[in-house]
Design a protein around this motif. Structure first.
Motif, mmCIF file in Angstrom:
data_model
loop_
_atom_site.group_PDB
_atom_site.id
_atom_site.type_symbol
_atom_site.label_atom_id
_atom_site.label_comp_id
_atom_site.label_asym_id
_atom_site.label_seq_id
_atom_site.Cartn_x
_atom_site.Cartn_y
_atom_site.Cartn_z
ATOM 1 N N LYS A 58 -19.195 118.759 60.452
ATOM 2 C CA LYS A 58 -20.321 118.881 61.387
ATOM 3 C C LYS A 58 -21.224 120.048 60.994
ATOM 4 N N ALA A 59 -20.612 121.120 60.515
ATOM 5 C CA ALA A 59 -21.419 122.265 60.069
ATOM 6 C C ALA A 59 -22.253 121.870 58.846
ATOM 7 N N ALA A 60 -21.660 121.100 57.930
ATOM 8 C CA ALA A 60 -22.412 120.627 56.763
ATOM 9 C C ALA A 60 -23.530 119.680 57.201
ATOM 10 N N GLY A 61 -23.258 118.912 58.253
ATOM 11 C CA GLY A 61 -24.274 118.008 58.784
ATOM 12 C C GLY A 61 -25.371 118.739 59.542
ATOM 13 N N GLY A 62 -25.127 119.995 59.877
ATOM 14 C CA GLY A 62 -26.114 120.781 60.624
ATOM 15 C C GLY A 62 -25.997 120.590 62.125
ATOM 16 N N PHE A 63 -24.856 120.047 62.569
ATOM 17 C CA PHE A 63 -24.666 119.809 64.006
ATOM 18 C C PHE A 63 -24.041 121.003 64.706
ATOM 19 N N LEU A 64 -23.480 121.917 63.955
ATOM 20 C CA LEU A 64 -23.019 123.169 64.571
ATOM 21 C C LEU A 64 -23.209 124.325 63.611
ATOM 22 N N THR A 65 -23.365 125.508 64.160
ATOM 23 C CA THR A 65 -23.615 126.709 63.370
ATOM 24 C C THR A 65 -22.352 127.555 63.368
ATOM 25 N N PRO A 66 -21.900 127.982 62.193
ATOM 26 C CA PRO A 66 -20.689 128.803 62.176
ATOM 27 C C PRO A 66 -20.910 130.144 62.874
ATOM 28 N N ARG A 67 -19.826 130.695 63.379
ATOM 29 C CA ARG A 67 -19.852 132.011 64.001
ATOM 30 C C ARG A 67 -20.254 133.058 62.960
ATOM 31 N N SER A 68 -19.698 132.928 61.760
ATOM 32 C CA SER A 68 -20.140 133.772 60.645
ATOM 33 C C SER A 68 -19.978 133.003 59.344
ATOM 34 N N GLY A 69 -20.587 133.515 58.296
ATOM 35 C CA GLY A 69 -20.631 132.796 57.036
ATOM 36 C C GLY A 69 -21.757 131.785 57.060
ATOM 37 N N GLN A 70 -21.964 131.094 55.951
ATOM 38 C CA GLN A 70 -23.045 130.115 55.949
ATOM 39 C C GLN A 70 -22.800 128.942 55.015
ATOM 40 N N LEU A 71 -23.550 127.876 55.289
ATOM 41 C CA LEU A 71 -23.521 126.694 54.431
ATOM 42 C C LEU A 71 -24.929 126.492 53.910
ATOM 43 N N SER A 72 -25.051 126.241 52.601
ATOM 44 C CA SER A 72 -26.394 125.927 52.108
ATOM 45 C C SER A 72 -26.397 124.686 51.240
ATOM 46 N N LEU A 73 -27.508 123.978 51.338
ATOM 47 C CA LEU A 73 -27.710 122.753 50.572
ATOM 48 C C LEU A 73 -28.777 123.055 49.524
ATOM 49 N N ALA A 74 -28.398 122.926 48.267
ATOM 50 C CA ALA A 74 -29.302 123.220 47.152
ATOM 51 C C ALA A 74 -30.017 124.555 47.374
ATOM 52 N N GLY A 75 -29.266 125.535 47.840
ATOM 53 C CA GLY A 75 -29.803 126.886 47.971
ATOM 54 C C GLY A 75 -30.451 127.209 49.299
ATOM 55 N N SER A 76 -30.690 126.200 50.157
ATOM 56 C CA SER A 76 -31.305 126.483 51.463
ATOM 57 C C SER A 76 -30.249 126.429 52.567
ATOM 58 N N VAL A 77 -30.255 127.446 53.407
ATOM 59 C CA VAL A 77 -29.262 127.521 54.479
ATOM 60 C C VAL A 77 -29.441 126.334 55.429
ATOM 61 N N ILE A 78 -28.313 125.695 55.755
ATOM 62 C CA ILE A 78 -28.342 124.540 56.657
ATOM 63 C C ILE A 78 -28.428 125.041 58.099
ATOM 64 N N THR A 79 -29.488 124.628 58.797
ATOM 65 C CA THR A 79 -29.648 125.070 60.185
ATOM 66 C C THR A 79 -29.752 123.892 61.149
ATOM 67 N N SER A 80 -29.965 122.704 60.617
ATOM 68 C CA SER A 80 -30.114 121.540 61.492
ATOM 69 C C SER A 80 -29.763 120.272 60.717
ATOM 70 N N PRO A 81 -29.572 119.149 61.426
ATOM 71 C CA PRO A 81 -29.306 117.900 60.720
ATOM 72 C C PRO A 81 -30.530 117.465 59.924
ATOM 73 N N GLY A 82 -30.334 116.655 58.911
ATOM 74 C CA GLY A 82 -31.455 116.153 58.124
ATOM 75 C C GLY A 82 -31.108 114.816 57.508
ATOM 76 N N PRO A 83 -32.117 114.004 57.220
ATOM 77 C CA PRO A 83 -31.872 112.657 56.688
ATOM 78 C C PRO A 83 -31.281 112.653 55.284
ATOM 79 N N GLU A 84 -31.255 113.822 54.636
ATOM 80 C CA GLU A 84 -30.648 113.866 53.299
ATOM 81 C C GLU A 84 -29.133 114.051 53.381
#
Ligand SMILES: Nc1ncnc2c1ncn2[C@@H]1O[C@H](COP(=O)(O)OP(=O)(O)O)[C@@H](O)[C@H]1O
Ligand SMILES: [Mg+2]
Length: 280
Positions: A58-84
């Motif tokens: 869900k965090a990779a999908g952008g449906f939840l934000t981690p308490r700490s740390g981060q996930l990024s897709l091709a270098g951009s931090v994931i903050t919301s869901p997206g069609p990609e």
């Protein structure tokens, strides 16, 4: 040696802690989880129920934000869901029941304005054909078996040409034979489309068959136990000695015996499974 494009991993998960807070309590779902998914990987999150696999997806999908740390897709931090990043879930009710199979597959293409009605129809039929359901285009979802519903969900996701396909135990509710067929079909689709897959399962066998890499997570809260290469195993390896050996190795990582755990023939093991064991 696997060659990777020089522009880095597609998904980068760095020191992710996921927590749920209710009024009464705070639940930590994952502890300091890091991993990289490279383009074309079939990356598996494997661990017991409750270890935070769905939370990570869900965090990779952008449906939840981690308490700490981060996930990024091709270098951009994931903050919301997206069609990609398209998701396929375990539940058979992920298809709106009032839309035909074709309309279900067309829907994300239209909703995201990626395609005109005519283009969406053409693409949807193309992918329904790929999952063997072209003849069911005008049928309502309740007429389909569980396996067929999952095929529609997969067609719907792939029709979007996502950069990443996120699957949360998509075959877990199917009978064993259908499950096997679906694994086979997913691998055949991957051979054709070469999408990047992030796939959650609690089945060691499924992880070895479907995956090219496996992240083994500890029980709740999920920590990384090991990362294992398993691209050498396909559907025909089920009974083989190397396969059994790898399955045993993962089993021991998931369920370590108390105290010193003697690992059977660890020298031999590394010949089959290249594993980096993380201290926990
Ligand atoms: N919405 C939520 N609210 C509170 N706790 C949750 C919620 N979703 C999951 N959890 C808790 O987080 C932990 C990890 O859950 P989950 O990611 O669903 O694990 P898995 O998919 O590996 O079974 C579990 O202890 C679960 O009870
Ligand atoms: Mg789950």
């Amino acid at each position: 040696m696997t060659m990777h494009p020089s522009d880095g991993p597609l998904l980068q998960v760095s020191n992710v802690n996921i927590e749920y807070r209710t009024r009464e309590r705070q639940v930590r779902a994952t502890h300091d989880v890091s991993f990289d998914v490279w383009p074309g990987d079939r990356f598996i999150l494997l661990g017991p129920s409750g270890c935070g696999k769905s939370s990570l997806l869900k965090a990779a999908g952008g449906f939840l934000t981690p308490r700490s740390g981060q996930l990024s897709l091709a270098g951009s931090v994931i903050t919301s869901p997206g069609p990609e990043r398209m998701m396929v879930f375990q539940e058979f009710d992920q298809l709106p029941p009032w839309k035909t199979v074709l309309e279900n597959v067309m829907f994300p293409l239209l909703a995201s304005r990626k395609a005109s009605r005519a283009e969406a129809k053409e693409t949807a039929l193309h992918f329904l054909h790929k999952v063997g359901l072209a003849e069911f285009a005008d049928v309502m979802p309740h007429m389909l078996s569980g396996g067929m519903k999952q095929r529609v969900a997969i067609a719907r996701a792939l029709a979007m040409k996502p950069r990443m396909l996120l699957m949360d135990e998509p075959f877990a509710a199917l009978d064993a034979l259908t499950r096997r067929t679906m694994q086979e079909e997913l691998l055949a689709l991957w051979e054709e489309e070469r999408f990047t897959l992030l796939f959650v399962t609690h089945s060691i066998e499924e992880a070895l068959v479907v995956g090219s890499r496996i992240l083994v997570l500890s029980p709740h809260p999920g920590r990384v136990r090991a990362e294992i290469n398993c691209h050498q195993f396909g559907l025909n390896d089920f009974g083989s000695e190397a396969f059994q050996h790898a399955a045993r190795h993962i089993h021991d990582l998931l369920f370590p015996t108390n105290g010193a755990s003697p690992s059977p023939s660890s020298g031999e093991e590394t010949a089959y499974v290249a594993a980096t064991v993380h201290p926990s």
